[in-house]
Design a protein around this motif. Sequence first.
Motif, PDB file in Angstrom:
ATOM      1  N   ARG A 268      -9.644  96.805   1.422  1.00  0.00           N
ATOM      2  CA  ARG A 268     -10.213  97.197   0.293  1.00  0.00           C
ATOM      3  C   ARG A 268      -8.922  97.930  -0.831  1.00  0.00           C
ATOM      4  O   ARG A 268      -9.168  97.551  -2.053  1.00  0.00           O
ATOM      5  CB  ARG A 268     -11.318  98.295   0.293  1.00  0.00           C
TER       6      ARG A 268
ATOM      7  N   ASP B  19      -8.669 107.162  -5.583  1.00  0.00           N
ATOM      8  CA  ASP B  19      -8.679 105.795  -5.380  1.00  0.00           C
ATOM      9  C   ASP B  19      -9.545 105.362  -4.201  1.00  0.00           C
ATOM     10  O   ASP B  19      -9.484 105.779  -3.154  1.00  0.00           O
ATOM     11  CB  ASP B  19      -7.262 105.374  -5.027  1.00  0.00           C
TER      12      ASP B  19
ATOM     13  N   ASN C  38     -10.947  99.782   4.895  1.00  0.00           N
ATOM     14  CA  ASN C  38     -10.417 100.943   4.020  1.00  0.00           C
ATOM     15  C   ASN C  38      -9.174 100.075   3.556  1.00  0.00           C
ATOM     16  O   ASN C  38      -8.858  99.936   2.274  1.00  0.00           O
ATOM     17  CB  ASN C  38     -10.029 102.112   4.395  1.00  0.00           C
TER      18      ASN C  38
ATOM     19  N   GLY D 191     -11.278 110.012  -1.843  1.00  0.00           N
ATOM     20  CA  GLY D 191     -10.240 110.101  -2.673  1.00  0.00           C
ATOM     21  C   GLY D 191     -10.514 109.554  -4.158  1.00  0.00           C
ATOM     22  O   GLY D 191     -11.502 109.067  -4.300  1.00  0.00           O
TER      23      GLY D 191
ATOM     24  N   GLY E   2     -17.689 107.826   2.243  1.00  0.00           N
ATOM     25  CA  GLY E   2     -16.804 108.735   2.488  1.00  0.00           C
ATOM     26  C   GLY E   2     -17.113 109.294   3.950  1.00  0.00           C
ATOM     27  O   GLY E   2     -16.826 110.612   4.277  1.00  0.00           O
TER      28      GLY E   2
ATOM     29  N   ASP F  67      -1.102  99.382   5.187  1.00  0.00           N
ATOM     30  CA  ASP F  67      -1.592  98.441   4.032  1.00  0.00           C
ATOM     31  C   ASP F  67      -0.618  98.767   3.073  1.00  0.00           C
ATOM     32  O   ASP F  67       0.212  99.306   2.876  1.00  0.00           O
ATOM     33  CB  ASP F  67      -2.828  98.900   3.615  1.00  0.00           C
TER      34      ASP F  67
ATOM     35  N   LEU G 297     -13.531 107.891   7.754  1.00  0.00           N
ATOM     36  CA  LEU G 297     -12.463 108.355   8.314  1.00  0.00           C
ATOM     37  C   LEU G 297     -13.068 109.860   9.386  1.00  0.00           C
ATOM     38  O   LEU G 297     -12.512 109.893  10.250  1.00  0.00           O
ATOM     39  CB  LEU G 297     -11.588 108.981   7.222  1.00  0.00           C
TER      40      LEU G 297
HETATM   41  N1  ADP Z   1      -5.919 102.987   3.424  1.00  0.00           N
HETATM   42  C1  ADP Z   1      -6.084 103.671   2.404  1.00  0.00           C
HETATM   43  N2  ADP Z   1      -5.294 103.879   1.298  1.00  0.00           N
HETATM   44  C2  ADP Z   1      -5.756 104.558   0.460  1.00  0.00           C
HETATM   45  N3  ADP Z   1      -6.561 105.491   0.576  1.00  0.00           N
HETATM   46  C3  ADP Z   1      -7.410 105.540   1.735  1.00  0.00           C
HETATM   47  C4  ADP Z   1      -7.255 104.680   2.402  1.00  0.00           C
HETATM   48  N4  ADP Z   1      -8.127 104.723   3.552  1.00  0.00           N
HETATM   49  C5  ADP Z   1      -8.973 105.727   2.913  1.00  0.00           C
HETATM   50  N5  ADP Z   1      -8.418 106.294   1.899  1.00  0.00           N
HETATM   51  C6  ADP Z   1      -9.090 107.294   0.941  1.00  0.00           C
HETATM   52  O1  ADP Z   1      -9.958 108.311   1.754  1.00  0.00           O
HETATM   53  C7  ADP Z   1     -11.202 108.120   1.233  1.00  0.00           C
HETATM   54  C8  ADP Z   1     -12.024 108.327   2.455  1.00  0.00           C
HETATM   55  O2  ADP Z   1     -12.084 107.046   3.239  1.00  0.00           O
HETATM   56  P1  ADP Z   1     -13.615 106.641   4.241  1.00  0.00           P
HETATM   57  O3  ADP Z   1     -13.738 107.951   4.982  1.00  0.00           O
HETATM   58  O4  ADP Z   1     -13.240 105.716   4.931  1.00  0.00           O
HETATM   59  O5  ADP Z   1     -14.687 106.710   3.103  1.00  0.00           O
HETATM   60  P2  ADP Z   1     -15.155 105.628   2.093  1.00  0.00           P
HETATM   61  O6  ADP Z   1     -14.224 104.427   2.771  1.00  0.00           O
HETATM   62  O7  ADP Z   1     -16.214 105.520   2.360  1.00  0.00           O
HETATM   63  O8  ADP Z   1     -14.377 106.131   0.669  1.00  0.00           O
HETATM   64  C9  ADP Z   1     -11.398 106.781   0.496  1.00  0.00           C
HETATM   65  O9  ADP Z   1     -12.455 107.177  -0.348  1.00  0.00           O
HETATM   66  C10 ADP Z   1      -9.725 106.902  -0.111  1.00  0.00           C
HETATM   67  O10 ADP Z   1      -9.878 107.598  -1.359  1.00  0.00           O
END
Ligand code: ADP
Length: 490
Positions: free
Chosen positions: A389, A435, A386, A433, A443, A413, A446
């Motif tokens: 990215r 973004d 994450n 989210g 999703g 980050d 996490l």
């Molecule tokens: N480091 C980060 N900075 C900002 N937003 C994040 C970050 N990590 C996760 N997110 C938000 O949390 C959401 C869920 O993350 P995750 O469960 O890993 O699903 P995915 O990576 O498949 O979108 C992401 O889509 C993003 O919106």
Amino acid sequence: MALGLRGRIVGAVLVTTVATLAVAALALLGPLEQSLRKAALSTLKNDLPKDPAQQFQKLDLLGLTNPDESASAQFSLATTQQQLATRVGGNVYVLGYPAADGQGQLLLPRDLEVGNVQADSFDDVATVFRSGRSLSSFGSIDGKDYVRVAVPFRNAGLQYVLAIRRPIDEIPAAVDAVRTAFITAALAGLALTLILAIPLAMTLVRRLRRLRQAALRVAQEGPVVAVPEDRASDEVGDLTRTFAIMQRRLQHQEEARRAFVATASHELRTPLASLDGMLELMDDELRGGEPDLDDARALLERARAQSRRLGRLAADLLDLSRIDADVQLRSEPVELGELSRAVLAEFELGTSERGIVSGLVDGVGPVWALGDPGSVARILRILLDNAVRMTPTGGEVTVELSGGRMPALSVRDQGPGVRPEERALIFERFQRGRDTGGQAGFGLGLAIGRELAARMGGELVLDEPNGRGAKFTLRLPAARAPDAGAVALV
Ligand SMILES: Nc1ncnc2c1ncn2[C@@H]1O[C@H](COP(=O)(O)OP(=O)(O)O)[C@@H](O)[C@H]1O
Ligand SMILES: [Mg+2]
């Protein structure tokens, strides 16, 4: 047939009551008559004159020859005797001169109904004449019981016996009255017990039966059926309420399972459809007269990316199903620094391509935590994936460690950070989210990370924003560093 709960409760109450009453009857009614008779005897003994000789001393009982004097002596003797009879409530006799056959000569009362006196054997008097000691005993005339006392005394050098008889024919009547009262009370008690026990047992059985029917319906129709309400504050009420809690949890789990299957199949369908579309395009391209190889290569690259994404989804779904199936995680000391360096190395190629600097903030030395090494690495990969990215080109992604009672591993980050309204949402399954940092997963990252952390007795949280970017922290229970020998073996 085995006795039901109702039969057993009523039976037990009945047996207990009957046994209690029987013991009470034996203890009370058995010795009652005997005790009353003993009491009558001791009352009579207490009522006796202390010293009969004193009472009769002025009376020359047998020595008078003058008829007038004799008549007067007889009269006072009769008066004394009469007073005593009234006092003790029985018959009083005075006997003198032991006769040759051991029987006394009856002095008083003179005008006794002969039949009555003759019916009395006066055998106690004979004994007292012989022994010179008083005697108390029970006797019976024509079937009528009485208590009797014979007391020796001397008068003018002669031996006499004062014999008293008091009827105790009221005792059987008293015993009868007590027995009747006891039986009436016992029957009333028994009836009351049954009146109370039968409805109690019936209510209990009815409530349990309702619960059983509800359980059967849950088994047949699933947890959607309603469980009966039972407000009673007893064990059956508790059981019903617990059952309702179980049913609600089953219902939630069932809903979550359905939602998960629906979302997962939807998420699978979309990339599969696009993959299918690309392959079809490629097919069209290749069937044409002169296939454009560049186009075909580009399509192939997109198809491969899509297929990789599907592979990741499959891996995520597998992880979730393992979590849901409660597969046991290992619990062993993990050195977070070493593990972080290894995982960071996997990302090196990707980050350097995009000009992102990633690394471990050093300075705390080895940090030992207790957990499953594979799962800790998995969580770190999810966080780094994450973070990388989200971070713009030229940005920085750092991993930071801290020791203490709950050792922590944080990934920071320089991306846009998490919007306040999305802070809780992003940890849910299939929730992303606004973004997503472009090409994103499904999703699930996490959600998997948080559940793995919890299963290891730790937590995965999003720290409060402090400047630009986001900071996710994994906390785990501390572990003691294994001794040097063990480390060397690893
Ligand atoms: N480091 C980060 N900075 C900002 N937003 C994040 C970050 N990590 C996760 N997110 C938000 O949390 C959401 C869920 O993350 P995750 O469960 O890993 O699903 P995915 O990576 O498949 O979108 C992401 O889509 C993003 O919106
Ligand atoms: Mg992710």
